[in-house]
Design an enzyme around this catalytic site. Structure first.
Site, short mmCIF file in Angstrom:
data_model
loop_
_atom_site.label_atom_id
_atom_site.label_comp_id
_atom_site.label_asym_id
_atom_site.label_seq_id
_atom_site.Cartn_x
_atom_site.Cartn_y
_atom_site.Cartn_z
N HIS A 180 0.84 -1.19 0.00
CA HIS A 180 0.00 0.00 0.00
C HIS A 180 0.88 1.25 0.00
CE1 HIS A 180 -2.84 3.00 1.78
NE2 HIS A 180 -3.68 2.38 0.96
N SER A 383 -7.95 -14.84 -2.56
CA SER A 383 -8.19 -13.45 -2.92
C SER A 383 -9.61 -13.25 -3.43
CB SER A 383 -7.19 -13.00 -3.99
OG SER A 383 -7.46 -11.67 -4.39
#
Length: 465
Positions: A180, A383
């Site tokens: 991130h 995911s």
């Protein structure tokens, strides 16, 4: 110079609103008191202060005006939520209306959550209840952990890396290129040396590159960010392999600190069987998660959990709030812990597990349909993020609120995403795609998502998965 056109502040990125699918102003037309259609323009959002001639009638008129604008904004949000696919937020929030009466109170959780305050309007008992739940989820005893409800995943990362830096002042922050963006901001804010680690095509940290960089800097401690669900590809870094790499490079337990950024997949991985778990039973120092993503709180929030023995490094007694300063923020949102406590109790373990299974099932469905349509796409194990070729139409991207990176776009299949919503998206994508690509071929994504996931003419027949 052309005429000034007021910008609709509900538009994307401050640009003019999309006219995609006859939604020129992004908000449905409204009928005003004269029976005429109108749209909201910039002056509707100005904060004005006038001296009323008739205070009572002016107040009533102003309240009517404000209510009308908020109602229109609500309509806009409802429309946008129905096409919200690319950003990791869960928009199933209607159950929180039961807590709306709490908005009449100013709730402030200033200071340490485990320390009562003279400020009586706080929700620290709810906060500790939430923290205990996450501590159990991540395998750390009540008397061994410390934590707090944050304003989001970035604040959790700020606190986690701060713990690492305070423990290892000369440490180097290692984080993958697909971490991130807050990680690189944190390195700048804390003036830390940062080693960017390469990633595999899946988005997972490349531990071979990590090994190389650790060996180059063996004389300095390592502060490592492990991502549980990367921002764009939803990849989960291999925590066990990271730990083994540290050991192989000669780093003892007191020479490294591991922070786990679990903002996106922190609610997914714990509910899966036969997968590696991130847990405090392993040598990690902290975990952060977002509460407004998978859990679906209607305001940005999150949780940070670390080991209790670390917190004394930053704790300071603040007499006038009758508490300890142990958090990044001073005043903290006291509503967030109540909202998180409410939904965790409302759903329970079974409800959260059902949400996870639904999202995984819908993500596999989307990936299957894209593959069947001959569209390059990828879905990592564990995911709910489906990556595919980037649409060349900015109006399409804005309409479905997709996130894009280079040649890729993605859909994050959150609990509010239904099969019907995915069908509308797929129908729109396949129909529009026929006009985007005439004789021109779609981009090759082999380097981005792997040869076996690329459906371009060169690679389509090379690998059948």
């Amino acid at each position: 110079m052309g005429p000034y056109v007021p910008v609709n502040k509900f538009s994307t990125n401050g640009r003019e609103p999309s006219d995609y699918d006859n939604q020129a102003m992004m908000i449905p037309d409204q009928i005003d008191d004269m029976g005429e259609k109108r749209i909201l323009v910039e002056q509707d959002f100005a904060v004005v202060e006038v001296e009323p001639k008739d205070e009572e009638s002016c107040a009533a008129e102003r309240l009517h005006h404000l209510t009308k604008i908020v109602t229109q904004f609500q309509d806009h949000l409802r429309e946008r939520a129905s096409n919200h696919l690319g950003y990791p937020g869960n928009h199933n929030c209607s159950h929180y209306l039961a807590l709306s009466t709490l908005l009449q109170f100013n709730i402030n959780n200033a200071g340490d959550p485990f320390k009562e305050s003279d400020h009586g309007l706080h929700s620290k008992k709810f906060e500790v209840g939430v923290l205990d739940w996450f501590a159990q989820l991540w395998g750390i005893d009540k008397d061994e952990y410390w934590g707090y409800v944050t304003n989001g995943g970035t604040e959790g990362n700020l606190h986690g890396i701060l713990m690492g830096r305070e423990l290892l002042p000369n440490g180097i922050l290692y984080t993958s290129q697909e971490s991130h963006y807050s990680m690189f901001k944190i390195a700048r804010m804390y003036r830390m040396d940062c080693g960017t680690i390469a990633s595999l095509a899946t988005g997972e940290m490349d531990c071979n590159d990590l090994r190389d960089k650790l060996l180059i800097n063996k004389d300095r401690p390592a502060i490592i960010n492990v991502t549980i669900g990367t921002t764009f590809k939803g990849a989960v870094d291999n925590l066990d392999l990271v730990v083994q790499t540290l050991i192989d490079c000669g780093f003892s337990d007191n020479q490294f600190y591991i922070h786990c950024d679990a903002a996106i997949s922190g609610f997914v991985v714990p509910f899966l069987k036969q997968v590696q778990k991130f847990t405090f039973k392993k040598p990690i120092g902290s975990v952060s998660i977002s509460g407004h993503k998978f859990l679906g709180c209607p305001m940005p929030c999150g949780v940070l959990i670390t080991r209790r023995r670390y917190i004394d490094l930053i704790s300071r007694n603040i007499e006038y709030i009758a508490s300890f300063d142990t958090t990044i923020a001073g005043s903290r949102n006291g509503h967030s812990p109540v909202f998180m406590w409410y939904v965790l109790n409302l759903k329970g373990w079974r409800g959260l597990e059902q949400d996870v299974q639904k999202c995984l099932r819908n993500a596999r469905y989307l990936r299957h349909r894209l593959k069947k349509a001959g569209i390059s796409s990828m879905l990592n194990e564990m995911s709910i993020t489906v990556v595919f070729e980037r649409p060349p139409d900015n109006e399409f991207v804005r309409h479905w609120q997709l996130q894009c990176l280079e040649n890729m776009a993605h859909v994050v299949v959150m609990p509010h995403v239904t099969v019907e919503m995915l069908e509308r998206f797929l129908s729109d994508l396949i129909r529009k795609r026929n006009t985007w690509y005439g004789k021109v071929q779609p981009p090759c994504l082999a380097e981005d998502i792997g040869i076996c996931n690329c459906a371009c003419p060169v690679h389509a027949c090379k690998c059948k998965n």
